[in-house]
Enzyme design. Structure first.
Site, mmCIF file in Angstrom:
data_model
loop_
_atom_site.group_PDB
_atom_site.id
_atom_site.type_symbol
_atom_site.label_atom_id
_atom_site.label_comp_id
_atom_site.label_asym_id
_atom_site.label_seq_id
_atom_site.Cartn_x
_atom_site.Cartn_y
_atom_site.Cartn_z
ATOM 1 N N GLU A 118 0.850 -1.183 0.000
ATOM 2 C CA GLU A 118 0.000 0.000 0.000
ATOM 3 C C GLU A 118 0.889 1.238 0.000
ATOM 4 O O GLU A 118 1.839 1.282 0.777
ATOM 5 C CB GLU A 118 -0.923 0.034 1.219
ATOM 6 C CG GLU A 118 -1.894 1.210 1.156
ATOM 7 C CD GLU A 118 -2.918 1.216 2.293
ATOM 8 O OE1 GLU A 118 -2.860 0.344 3.171
ATOM 9 O OE2 GLU A 118 -3.755 2.119 2.269
ATOM 10 N N GLY A 258 3.563 2.442 10.702
ATOM 11 C CA GLY A 258 3.257 1.599 11.846
ATOM 12 C C GLY A 258 3.076 0.123 11.518
ATOM 13 O O GLY A 258 3.755 -0.735 12.065
ATOM 14 N N MET A 260 0.658 -2.831 8.649
ATOM 15 C CA MET A 260 -0.095 -2.979 7.403
ATOM 16 C C MET A 260 -1.035 -4.169 7.477
ATOM 17 O O MET A 260 -0.639 -5.254 7.882
ATOM 18 C CB MET A 260 0.913 -3.113 6.245
ATOM 19 C CG MET A 260 0.263 -3.294 4.894
ATOM 20 S SD MET A 260 -0.734 -1.832 4.426
ATOM 21 C CE MET A 260 -1.984 -2.622 3.435
ATOM 22 N N GLU A 261 -2.250 -3.924 7.020
ATOM 23 C CA GLU A 261 -3.358 -4.877 7.208
ATOM 24 C C GLU A 261 -3.484 -5.928 6.113
ATOM 25 O O GLU A 261 -4.583 -6.429 5.883
ATOM 26 C CB GLU A 261 -4.669 -4.076 7.276
ATOM 27 C CG GLU A 261 -5.136 -3.441 5.948
ATOM 28 C CD GLU A 261 -4.759 -1.979 5.765
ATOM 29 O OE1 GLU A 261 -3.775 -1.531 6.385
ATOM 30 O OE2 GLU A 261 -5.450 -1.300 4.990
ATOM 31 N N ASN A 262 -2.394 -6.304 5.418
ATOM 32 C CA ASN A 262 -2.466 -7.332 4.375
ATOM 33 C C ASN A 262 -3.386 -8.474 4.798
ATOM 34 O O ASN A 262 -3.324 -8.939 5.927
ATOM 35 C CB ASN A 262 -1.076 -7.905 4.120
ATOM 36 C CG ASN A 262 -0.021 -6.840 4.085
ATOM 37 O OD1 ASN A 262 -0.071 -5.953 3.260
ATOM 38 N ND2 ASN A 262 0.919 -6.906 5.019
ATOM 39 N N HIS A 294 -6.364 -2.195 15.258
ATOM 40 C CA HIS A 294 -6.618 -1.426 14.042
ATOM 41 C C HIS A 294 -6.408 -2.294 12.797
ATOM 42 O O HIS A 294 -7.285 -2.376 11.934
ATOM 43 C CB HIS A 294 -5.699 -0.201 14.014
ATOM 44 C CG HIS A 294 -5.842 0.658 12.797
ATOM 45 N ND1 HIS A 294 -6.606 1.806 12.768
ATOM 46 C CD2 HIS A 294 -5.323 0.535 11.559
ATOM 47 C CE1 HIS A 294 -6.544 2.349 11.577
ATOM 48 N NE2 HIS A 294 -5.770 1.591 10.806
ATOM 49 N N GLU A 295 -5.253 -2.938 12.732
ATOM 50 C CA GLU A 295 -4.970 -3.737 11.524
ATOM 51 C C GLU A 295 -5.939 -4.914 11.441
ATOM 52 O O GLU A 295 -6.410 -5.256 10.364
ATOM 53 C CB GLU A 295 -3.517 -4.229 11.510
ATOM 54 C CG GLU A 295 -2.448 -3.143 11.676
ATOM 55 C CD GLU A 295 -2.610 -1.951 10.751
ATOM 56 O OE1 GLU A 295 -3.194 -2.089 9.660
ATOM 57 O OE2 GLU A 295 -2.164 -0.839 11.138
ATOM 58 N N GLU A 317 -9.708 4.157 6.480
ATOM 59 C CA GLU A 317 -8.841 4.610 7.583
ATOM 60 C C GLU A 317 -9.614 5.332 8.686
ATOM 61 O O GLU A 317 -9.444 5.040 9.859
ATOM 62 C CB GLU A 317 -7.684 5.457 7.053
ATOM 63 C CG GLU A 317 -6.704 4.685 6.160
ATOM 64 C CD GLU A 317 -6.138 3.419 6.794
ATOM 65 O OE1 GLU A 317 -6.293 3.243 8.023
ATOM 66 O OE2 GLU A 317 -5.563 2.588 6.057
HETATM 67 N N1 B3K Z 1 -2.970 1.019 5.662
HETATM 68 C C1 B3K Z 1 -1.684 1.139 6.260
HETATM 69 C C2 B3K Z 1 -0.970 2.393 5.889
HETATM 70 C C3 B3K Z 1 -0.341 2.340 4.567
HETATM 71 C C4 B3K Z 1 0.478 3.575 4.304
HETATM 72 C C5 B3K Z 1 0.922 3.629 2.875
HETATM 73 N N2 B3K Z 1 1.750 4.759 2.607
HETATM 74 C C6 B3K Z 1 -1.723 1.007 7.741
HETATM 75 C C7 B3K Z 1 -3.007 1.365 8.374
HETATM 76 O O1 B3K Z 1 -3.494 2.461 8.305
HETATM 77 O O2 B3K Z 1 -3.600 0.501 8.962
HETATM 78 ZN ZN ZN Z 2 -5.435 1.752 8.845
#
Ligand code: B3K
Ligand code: ZN
Length: 864
Positions: A118, A258, A260-262, A294-295, A317
């Site tokens: 992302e 921080g 990432m929610e893969n 959050h993730e 977000e």
């Molecule tokens: N979605 C990711 C953040 C990605 C940032 C890309 N530049 C983490 C989060 O907000 O959960």
């Molecule tokens: Zn997020």
């Protein structure tokens, strides 16, 4: 190249199926993709796939290797030509993860492979429709050297693994949920792993794994526990269940933000995953809990329902931040969580809204999407969801949320889809609420009172106004949900009536430019609180007198209001002092007296009091001043801290006379008492040398990292040889622990007396490196954002220092450089001399900058 929301068009082809085959090697990883293309747009015969920094080996269409008559290649794209209704495409590329210092795409951290896609990182892995509305079912085969990379992970469930010969092994993963590329992930390496199981409410067993650097498993248990609590909470509160047989979290040391929610495979910055009492502070623990939640919550708000385009970023977000804030409120203390979140909003989002980079939660144009992961999208986005909840009521909001999840599951949605799920009662009301997403800037809400002693009627005249922001001059009124309650001059609650209904608290919506609200039953002029709980992201100005504010800060039943009015009083006192007019500000003795009352309350909560008696930071004061002088503000703050410290000496002695809270305990009382002790040390540190014994004793007796850091921060302000000795004791003990050393670096970068000098020295410390984002931020981010006295030094030395670092950082990691440079966003608030220094520094960086990321932020900052 500016991208506009209004130009959105769906892609001409869909890619319902994707097979990826990775043969991993640090210098030359081969990626073969097999894509099934299906035409959407009946006239189409070509498709442009994005790709950057890739070496193309071959392209085959429907089983035939093809040449440049069937494709066009540029630095950033591969266009396939002469396509029919469907096509099977196979593309082979080579990439070098080891050389990837931007940390976007596939890269290496600590000798392990990991990914970050992302927003647009996947295009550095292979050619693809790298956009969020292209949902594909992924099957992924990963092959790597067996000894060095024993753990292989990708999204979804493992369906096969085995030996690949030549000392290599492989695994195959299928993710049954169609997803966009930005949610793709792959990990390979040697990890210490802990495993657990969660059974969903419908009885599905989920295998949970947390994977961390070898030797760190002991610091992974808190995250695992937070994960299980998050899974349960999302079932209980939002009726959302997990949907795969496995869920993994991996910690990496080199990460741009921080976490990432893969899908099914969250990747975390180790600073937001690893935690034990020896090495993490209470704030770190709470952050780990929040970010794990959050993730995880993104699995529904982001993954199951993803985004049509990046302009909708706030849809996932803002909503997910709202969800994690609610989770933390339920896990911990609701009032404290609210104070924490509002403080963050005011410290970061309000300045953004007030400066050259202001934009609505849903922007309508951008150059680099990477620059739009802002506090406005995240934190104001969460506030807007809270506004919706207030406007709709808890039940209407909950029903709408279920409708949103049900109606949009499996799609790439827009904010319009989100709003359509709620019943606002009328089209006009929905449109008015939607403006919160479309308008930039923080509204100001003003309140003036009139009281009729004859009838007992009190009239509140409310107005709302918004300043123009870049590119947006006309602003329409917004629906602002209010919670209003009154006190009399003795601090007693007054249940006045509105429209014939008497109540201690009235919930009303203010949605025009000006209105008058009438209440009956007031024998004298009452003291209203109009935004209890702070359920709208606005600035409030009232006609309350100093005496009335002192009553409100001492007696309002809403803890947020008490904290907020207390903060306002202290800020007024400090600003008056910084202006050389101490006598016109509110008297500190009376503020201290009201604060002392907090210790006597039946509902005394140490964590709340720790925040209530802590005056605003210099950064916060800067935002409340025209042409601020940071050094004068700091001096005023010191003065105020000294006065409060003296006035609250009995309370401090009483607290320190008690046995320290259990250093391993994370319950509210233990965290709260440590926070209270930390605030006492902070107040006392303003007394300089006189408080050194207290701070040194606290440092020696510290039972965990929270206490050590509180003591060290106090020593940093006192300065002198005691501080240097403590620093070296700390360094000797922790030099091989990068996360703890980040704290050691940032603490010095924030030292108000000699921060600039210290930063220059730190940059040549053997453990310093610009390649690691945590370390770069621990020095330059901490200095630029949390050392206002040195960063905004009159001679421009602070700006120069950061500018030099940015010039070095941009070629290594443009994403991180573009974040740190944002600390310049307040530059126009300062005097001409400082402005000239800031401009020169920014222009120097701009001239040297290579990345679009950094150039976009600087150009907008200079323009604003
Ligand atoms: N979605 C990711 C953040 C990605 C940032 C890309 N530049 C983490 C989060 O907000 O959960
Ligand atoms: Zn997020």
């Amino acid at each position: 190249m500016t991208v506009h929301l209004r130009d959105y068009t769906a892609p001409a082809y869909e890619i319902p199926e994707t097979h990826l085959d990775f043969s991993l090697s640090p210098e030359a990883t081969r990626v073969i993709s097999r894509l099934k293309l299906v035409r959407r747009d009946k006239d189409a015969d070509r498709i442009t796939l994005q790709g950057e920094k890739l070496v193309l080996n071959s392209v085959a269409i429907d089983g035939q290797t093809v040449g440049t008559d069937r494709y066009e290649l540029t630095d950033t794209s591969l266009t396939l030509l002469g396509l029919g209704e469907t096509a099977e495409v196979e593309i082979s590329v080579t990439i070098a993860p080891k050389d990837n210092t931007a940390l976007m795409g596939l890269y290496m951290s600590g000798g392990r492979y990991c990914t970050q896609c992302e927003a647009e990182g996947f295009r550095r892995i292979t050619y693809f429709l790298d956009r969020p509305d292209c949902l594909s079912r992924f099957t992924v085969r990963v092959e790597a050297d067996k000894d060095n990379f024993p753990t292989l992970l990708s999204n979804g469930d493992t369906v096969e693994n085995g030996d690949a010969g030549n000392g290599r092994h492989y695994a195959v993963f299928v993710d049954p949920h169609p997803k966009p590329t930005y949610l793709f992930a792959l990990v390979a390496g040697a990890f210490d792993s802990i495993f657990d199981t969660f059974t969903t409410r419908s009885g599905q067993a989920v295998k949970l794994g947390v994977h961390v650097d070898p030797g760190q498993a002991g610091r992974a248990h808190f995250a695992m526990d937070a994960l299980k609590r998050s899974m349960k909470w999302d079932e209980d509160v939002f009726q959302r269940e997990y949907d795969l047989a496995e869920f993994h979290i991996v910690a990496v040391r080199d990460f741009n933000f921080g976490a990432m929610e893969n899908k099914g495979l969250n990747i975390f910055n180790s600073s937001l995953l690893l935690a034990d009492a020896d090495t993490a502070t209470d704030a770190d623990f709470l952050n780990v809990e929040r970010v794990v939640a959050h993730e995880y919550f993104h699995n529904w708000s982001g993954n199951r329902i993803t985004l049509r385009d990046w302009f909708q970023l706030c849809l996932k977000e803002g909503l997910t931040v709202y969800r994690d804030q609610e989770f933390s409120s339920d896990m911990r203390s609701r009032p404290l969580q609210r104070i924490h979140d509002v403080q963050g909003l005011r410290a970061i989002q309000f300045p953004e809204d007030d400066g050259p980079l202001a934009h609505p939660p849903r922007p309508s144009e951008f150059e680099t999407i990477e620059n739009f992961y802002t506090s406005t999208v995240y934190n104001k986005g969460a506030e807007v969801v809270r506004v919706l909840r207030e406007l709709l009521g808890a039940e209407g909001f909950a029903e709408g949320m279920q409708r949103y999840f049900d109606d949009n599951d499996g799609t790439a949605a827009t904010l319009e889809d989100f709003m359509a799920a709620f019943d606002f009662g009328s089209v006009e009301a929905r449109e008015a609420a939607f403006r919160w997403y479309q308008q930039a800037g923080t509204p100001t809400l003003t309140m003036k009172r009139a009281h009729d002693a004859g009838t007992g009627e009190v009239t509140l005249t409310l107005t709302q106004s918004q300043k123009p922001t870049p590119g947006q001059t006309d602003k329409a009124p917004l629906p602002i949900p209010l919670r209003i309650g009154f006190l009399d001059s003795a601090g007693q609650v007054l249940p006045l009536s509105n429209d014939g209904t008497a109540s201690e608290e009235h919930h009303l919506t203010f949605d025009s430019a000006e209105t008058q609200l009438r209440f009956d039953g007031a024998a004298e002029m009452p003291i209203p609180a109009i935004l209890r709980g702070f359920n709208a992201p606005v600035k409030v100005e009232t006609d309350l007198t100093q005496d009335e504010k002192l009553v409100q800060m001492a007696h309002d039943p809403d803890p947020f209001t008490r904290w907020d009015t207390g903060q306002l009083m202290m800020a007024e006192a400090m600003l008056a002092r910084a202006d050389g007019k101490a006598q016109s500000g509110p008297p500190l003795e009376r503020i201290a007296e009201a604060l002392a009352g907090e210790f006597q309350r039946a509902d005394f909560e140490p964590g709340f009091v720790a925040r209530a008696i802590r005056p605003a930071s210099v950064s916060e004061l800067i935002m409340q001043t025209h042409t601020p002088d940071p050094a004068a503000l700091f001096a005023a703050q010191l003065d105020t801290r000294r006065a409060l410290s003296a006035a609250l000496a009995d309370q401090r002695e009483a607290e320190f006379a008690r046995p320290a809270p259990d250093p391993q305990s994370l319950d509210n009382d233990a965290i709260g008492r440590r926070a209270l002790r930390s605030t006492f040390l902070f107040l006392a540190a303003a007394e300089g040398e006189a408080s050194a014994d207290l701070a040194l004793k606290a440092f020696r007796e510290a039972g965990n990292m929270t206490d050590s850091m509180a003591a060290l921060r106090a020593l940093a302000e006192i300065g002198g040889p005691a501080f240097d000795r403590a620093l070296s004791t700390f360094e000797t003990r922790w030099k091989s622990d990068p996360l703890v050393m980040d704290k050691w670096f940032s603490l010095q970068a924030m030292a108000p007396q000699d921060g600039t000098e210290r930063v220059r020295k730190l940059a040549s410390h053997p453990l310093f490196s610009l390649k690691n984002p945590n370390r770069a931020r621990s020095v330059y981010g901490a200095f630029a954002n949390a050392n206002p006295v040195c960063f905004h030094a009159e001679d421009g030395s602070g700006y120069d220092l950061v500018a030099e670092a940015l010039i070095q950082l941009d070629p290594i990691n443009p994403g991180t450089a573009a974040r740190i440079v944002r600390s310049f966003e307040t530059w126009k608030r300062f005097d001409n001399n400082r402005q000239a220094h800031a401009r020169a520094a920014l222009e120097r960086v701009l001239a040297a900058a290579k990345s679009t990321n950094l150039k976009e932020v600087i150009t907008k900052t200079l323009r604003g």
